[in-house]
Scaffold this motif. Structure first.
Motif, PDB file in Angstrom:
ATOM      1  N   ARG A 142      -9.884  -6.125   5.333  1.00 26.11           N
ATOM      2  CA  ARG A 142      -9.984  -7.255   4.389  1.00 26.11           C
ATOM      3  C   ARG A 142     -11.384  -7.877   4.377  1.00 26.11           C
ATOM      4  N   ARG A 181       0.820  -1.216   0.000  1.00 26.01           N
ATOM      5  CA  ARG A 181       0.000   0.000   0.000  1.00 26.01           C
ATOM      6  C   ARG A 181       0.847   1.256   0.000  1.00 26.01           C
ATOM      7  N   ASP A 197       7.452  -6.498   3.357  1.00 24.56           N
ATOM      8  CA  ASP A 197       6.378  -7.422   3.731  1.00 24.56           C
ATOM      9  C   ASP A 197       6.074  -8.556   2.752  1.00 24.56           C
ATOM     10  N   TYR A 198       5.156  -9.401   3.235  1.00 24.74           N
ATOM     11  CA  TYR A 198       4.873 -10.699   2.601  1.00 24.74           C
ATOM     12  C   TYR A 198       4.203 -10.569   1.237  1.00 24.74           C
ATOM     13  N   TYR A 251      -4.111  -9.877  -3.810  1.00 27.56           N
ATOM     14  CA  TYR A 251      -4.194  -9.248  -2.480  1.00 27.56           C
ATOM     15  C   TYR A 251      -5.058 -10.078  -1.519  1.00 27.56           C
TER      16      TYR A 251
HETATM   17  O1  F6P Z   1       1.698  -5.166   9.310  1.00 29.74           O
HETATM   18  C1  F6P Z   1       0.969  -6.144   8.673  1.00 29.74           C
HETATM   19  C2  F6P Z   1       0.079  -5.614   7.575  1.00 29.74           C
HETATM   20  O2  F6P Z   1      -0.388  -6.690   6.891  1.00 29.74           O
HETATM   21  C3  F6P Z   1       0.721  -4.708   6.563  1.00 29.74           C
HETATM   22  O3  F6P Z   1       1.424  -5.358   5.579  1.00 29.74           O
HETATM   23  C4  F6P Z   1      -0.491  -4.051   6.024  1.00 29.74           C
HETATM   24  O4  F6P Z   1      -0.224  -2.837   5.436  1.00 29.74           O
HETATM   25  C5  F6P Z   1      -1.366  -3.902   7.256  1.00 29.74           C
HETATM   26  O5  F6P Z   1      -1.067  -4.971   8.060  1.00 29.74           O
HETATM   27  C6  F6P Z   1      -2.839  -3.731   6.945  1.00 29.74           C
HETATM   28  O6  F6P Z   1      -3.357  -4.717   6.118  1.00 29.74           O
HETATM   29  P1  F6P Z   1      -4.001  -4.394   4.702  1.00 29.74           P
HETATM   30  O7  F6P Z   1      -2.982  -3.630   3.929  1.00 29.74           O
HETATM   31  O8  F6P Z   1      -4.304  -5.736   4.137  1.00 29.74           O
HETATM   32  O9  F6P Z   1      -5.221  -3.581   4.980  1.00 29.74           O
END
Ligand code: F6P
Ligand code: ADP
Length: 512
Positions: free
Chosen positions: A317, A16, A142-143, A88
């Motif tokens: 999510r 992001r 990150d992953y 995603y």
């Molecule tokens: O820190 C873990 C994390 O998965 C980040 O990679 C991510 O930006 C955040 O939490 C929020 O999750 P998402 O980007 O899926 O809304």
């Protein structure tokens, strides 16, 4: 590949961007801060540094043109509807996320999800190469972007590549389930340096390379040798933190204190205000926390208006099934507890499914007598560090799960195993009942730790390690001594905690 006009010596790549594009019902476009710990941390690191940030703007469809925000050059990457669903929501958050978090829910495997993951990782890598100046430092996060390091190396051998894992890295027994385990490890090994939250995460990665790829490893390095590519890649722990000075300054503003008082008043001025702040994620142990609190309510050990529990649950999510089910479950349970235990003007549990500005978060932390951080597994948990940062008055108490990265630093918290509901109830009661003087001593020590290890120090340590990898950075004797002392304290804290728990268990088991 097209060369952009603008090129930078430091390039960040994260799934992001720090801001999400939101298009309202009237078609009007606005930007709001993206959720999660990664953005909280990296936003403060990038403030005051010149660099570019490559990331997704949070909506399917064409990417907006690059733009500058807070002196940062933001380079949006487009994701189609299908890519949002497959890269995603699918591969990142329904395959990798559960595997990297102890398989709390089962992982789903689809070959077409991985195909989308590969395609999107390539797009990110190309965008990175477009904005990276010759010899630049590229910092991948990150992953979601584990294939990016190897693709960038292939396209731009002149740049230095680091990757930081914000979440846990799983033990090889769990990681081995992943059908694409080889591709993921090879993707990461494209980096010069890999940073992890805990020593155990870095060791899990090195072990996976040895056991699954058959690569030679020595200490914290893995040797990679292909015809034209013979290198050692270093993997070590460099725990993330928060902007201590900036957040403490927000907490100290008179309006923040006033807002904290208003929050307490609007909840009927409880004797104890308990608070949970999490993305609505099954890793965060919100259900375990509510179960423990519900039993305390049923047993009459807590009751409104004396005790009120506020749970802030950030939407997250929401199109992934496990997250939808979690929301349904948590909201049902909160409704049941409120139906049975609330009084007019005094809720048992105040549940808030919203995002708030930083000042409101600081006011909540200042208002809370006890913060409950009870994840089943969490890379770090910045909420724990934010809470102690805001408590410049040395008030408050932190209940902290031993399955968080923060547990390895905040030794003076009230430590819990969230799976042990009886133990969790006792820990919550201890956090409520421990005399203020003792709680102040504990809070003071935790604040010192976060003040000395803030996000700027984390970023410098990461970048130093990247610069000299595969060698280790030189440390002054003072720094080395402080690190050694901390490692010793970590071991002692764990041993003491487990010894105390074993003693309590055997006292309970022995009939008198
Ligand atoms: O820190 C873990 C994390 O998965 C980040 O990679 C991510 O930006 C955040 O939490 C929020 O999750 P998402 O980007 O899926 O809304
Ligand atoms: P994760 O990265 O898994 O979401 P962290 O605890 O490390 O977990 O980081 C969460 C970050 O999101 C913290 O900076 C926290 O203050 C912020 N946050 C959590 N809930 C909210 C909310 N409702 N509104 C605004 N910020 C939030």
């Amino acid at each position: 590949m097209p060369r952009s006009q603008k090129q930078f010596d430091l390039v960040i790549a994260a799934n992001r961007l720090p801001v999400d594009r939101v298009v309202g019902p009237d078609g009007e476009e606005s930007w709001r801060t993206s959720p999660g710990g990664l953005v909280t941390a990296m936003e403060s690191v990038m403030r005051g540094r010149e660099g570019a940030w490559v990331g997704w703007a949070g909506e399917a469809g064409d990417a907006p043109a690059p733009f500058v925000e807070d002196d940062m050059y933001l380079r949006p990457v487009a994701l189609s509807e299908d890519e949002v669903a497959h890269y995603y929501e699918g591969f990142s958050n329904d395959t990798l996320w559960p595997i990297y978090h102890d398989v709390i829910v089962p992982a789903t495997f689809h070959r077409y999800w991985f195909t989308a993951y590969e395609a999107v990782n390539r797009r990110f890598a190309e965008a990175v190469c477009e904005v990276a100046a010759k010899g630049a430092t590229v910092w991948v996060h990150d992953y979601q972007l584990q294939l990016v390091p190897a693709i960038v190396r292939e396209l731009r051998p002149d740049v230095r590549i680091g990757w930081f894992d914000h979440i846990p890295f799983p033990p090889v027994e769990l990681f081995a389930q992943l059908p694409w385990r080889r591709a993921v490890l090879e993707g990461l090994l494209g980096a010069d340096y890999l940073g992890f939250q805990r020593v155990a995460d870095a060791q899990n990665f090195v072990r996976a390379c040895r056991q699954l790829l058959g690569l030679p490893t020595k200490g914290d390095t893995v040797s990679v040798s292909r015809a034209e590519d013979s290198r050692r890649v270093r993997a070590s722990a460099v725990p993330i933190s928060i902007d201590y000075v900036g957040l403490e300054a927000v907490a100290k503003q008179p309006e923040t204190l006033q807002r904290a008082q208003e929050i307490r008043e609007s909840l009927g001025n409880p004797r104890t205000l308990l608070l949970g702040v999490d993305r609505l994620d099954y890793t965060k142990g919100i259900g375990h926390r509510i179960k423990a609190y519900g039993e305390l309510l049923e047993e009459g050990r807590v009751s409104p208006p004396n005790e009120v529990f506020v749970q802030v649950a950030t939407p997250s999510r929401e199109r992934v099934a496990a997250y939808r089910e979690l929301r349904h479950e948590i909201e049902g349970e909160v409704g049941r507890l409120n139906g049975e235990h609330s009084r007019i003007g005094a809720p048992a549990v105040q549940y808030l499914h919203h995002s708030y500005p930083r000042q409101e978060m600081a006011a909540l932390y200042l208002a809370a007598d006890v913060v409950l951080v009870t994840p089943l597994r969490d890379g770090m948990n910045l909420v724990a560090k934010e809470y102690v940062t805001c408590r410049y008055d040395e008030g408050g108490a932190l209940v902290l799960s031993e399955f968080t990265g923060a547990f390895h630093e905040l030794h003076q918290a009230f430590v819990c195993n969230p799976h042990d509901i009886e133990g969790l109830k006792q820990t919550i009661m201890r956090a409520i009942e421990t005399p203020d003087k003792e709680k102040r001593r504990l809070m003071r020590a935790m604040r010192r730790r976060v003040a000395d290890h803030d996000v700027q120090r984390w970023a410098s340590r990461f970048l130093e390690a990247l610069e000299v990898a595969p060698e280790r950075p030189q440390r002054s004797t003072r720094e080395q001594k402080a690190d050694d002392e901390h490692a010793r304290a970590d071991r002692t804290a764990r041993e003491l905690h487990h010894a105390r728990a074993a003693k309590a268990a055997s006292a309970k088991a022995t009939p008198r």
